[in-house]
Motif scaffolding. Sequence first.
Motif, short mmCIF file in Angstrom:
data_model
loop_
_atom_site.label_atom_id
_atom_site.label_comp_id
_atom_site.label_asym_id
_atom_site.label_seq_id
_atom_site.Cartn_x
_atom_site.Cartn_y
_atom_site.Cartn_z
N ALA A 77 -6.88 7.91 -1.69
CA ALA A 77 -5.98 8.61 -2.62
C ALA A 77 -6.26 8.18 -4.05
O ALA A 77 -6.26 9.01 -4.97
CB ALA A 77 -4.53 8.31 -2.25
N THR B 82 -5.21 4.50 1.21
CA THR B 82 -4.75 4.29 -0.17
C THR B 82 -5.93 4.35 -1.13
O THR B 82 -5.85 4.98 -2.20
CB THR B 82 -4.01 2.93 -0.30
OG1 THR B 82 -2.97 2.90 0.67
CG2 THR B 82 -3.41 2.75 -1.68
N CYS C 200 -0.08 5.03 5.53
CA CYS C 200 0.55 3.72 5.27
C CYS C 200 1.79 3.52 6.14
O CYS C 200 2.03 2.43 6.64
CB CYS C 200 0.92 3.60 3.79
SG CYS C 200 -0.52 3.42 2.74
N CYS D 12 0.83 -1.22 0.00
CA CYS D 12 0.00 0.00 0.00
C CYS D 12 0.86 1.26 0.00
O CYS D 12 0.47 2.28 -0.56
CB CYS D 12 -0.92 0.02 1.23
SG CYS D 12 -2.38 -1.01 1.03
N SER E 286 -0.22 9.76 -4.69
CA SER E 286 0.03 11.14 -4.26
C SER E 286 0.76 11.93 -5.34
O SER E 286 0.45 13.10 -5.58
CB SER E 286 0.85 11.15 -2.97
OG SER E 286 0.11 10.54 -1.95
N SER F 224 0.29 4.20 -2.51
CA SER F 224 -0.21 5.50 -2.02
C SER F 224 0.74 6.63 -2.44
O SER F 224 0.29 7.74 -2.74
CB SER F 224 -0.38 5.47 -0.51
OG SER F 224 0.87 5.34 0.12
N ALA G 92 -2.19 9.86 2.57
CA ALA G 92 -2.18 8.41 2.30
C ALA G 92 -0.81 7.78 2.60
O ALA G 92 -0.75 6.76 3.31
CB ALA G 92 -2.60 8.15 0.86
#
Lengths: 139, 273
Positions: free
Chosen positions: B230, B227, B174, B145, B153, B149, B170
Amino acid sequence: MTGRVTVDPGSPMPPYEQLRRQLELQIRSGVLAPGRRLPTVRQLASDLGLAKNTVARAFAELERGGFVMGAGRRGTIVVGPLDGALDRNTLITDAARRFFAEIAPVDPTFPEVLEALKRVVDDGQVPPAQNTSAVPVHG
Amino acid sequence: MSGATWPLGLLWIGSVIAVAYGSRPVSDRQLTRWATRFDVVIAEDWRSHVSAQLRRVRTVRWGAIVVGTNLGAVEIYVAAIDLERAAGISSPLTKMVPFAAAALGAIAAELSLARPSGGVRSASLAVRRWTDYIDIPWIVFVGVCLPVSLAASVAMLSRPEASTQWVWLAPVGCVLAVLAITAGINAVVDRPAVSVDVDHRHVDDALRADSAHHIVGAAVALAGVVTSGALMVVVDGPGRLIPAVIAFVLLGVWFGLARTARWSVETARLQRT
């Protein structure tokens, strides 16, 4: 057999030495066979309520004696005694001999000795056996 | 200035119910079901000890979820005072807080379990490892993840129309999940055993596996939800539904790991060797 160790903080023997002796005895007697992985220093220190350095010192002494080998991320592995394994019965008999030599000046009777052993077990000073009536020897 | 107090009332009622539910005594039936789930037999002389431990961890876990939910519901609190000011308060961060609190609560619950006191201490020489207590693929999932993520981003930053205010959330979520797993499972493995008796040790291992499942379950939900959030920002069209569905599935995974997943530490150890 899983094996176990006991540390008595009230013993005059330093904890690292108690641990080293018990592990050495279990390796010599074959309870801990060559190739067997030992718990991490952190796990043993946590279970026994000892500092990590104390356990690490016991492991280092065992490694110097050729009983175990540090295997990096795989932990510490038993490699067996360099001078060959000893018979388990011989080890127990030797320990009994030392014990009787120590108490000989008091001249106890055999039932008194048995009673004392039973008291030690009943008081919880020696943990109850796992599967058999075996008790850990403190060396 | 006008406030809406009924949502706050509902939140408090829900909180009280959750705390009462979490702290209720563990019944014999629940204890038996728990023992079956973790494939252990609880000795008669240890039933009360195990019941007390399970009640304690459940109380801490539910307490953390309630605290997290109340912190995440800051909008409801503000709305009770001033409805207009509450409008912009809800954010992705407040939505993440309950999951982070659940993960922290699962770790706190593990740390609250009984430990042996001084005197003569014994230790089994059985090696305890992460894989004894949890399936590694769930941990790998949380690890995966993080780059996903991060990629989401970066994609978010390249979209001029998307808001970048929460772009960091995110990956941070994580990282928190990874840290929770690392700290939590290490706490599980390193907790001193209270007994070397083989039956007690099996039950103690089951308590560890239970903790590990709660910690990893909450971390999976935390990493998965942030995640997915995002991804929903960067995916266009009906494809946005996919991360939303995944997020719901992961909530189910959390529930499954924490409440229903069966686990046998002995079997896991045998498979390892």
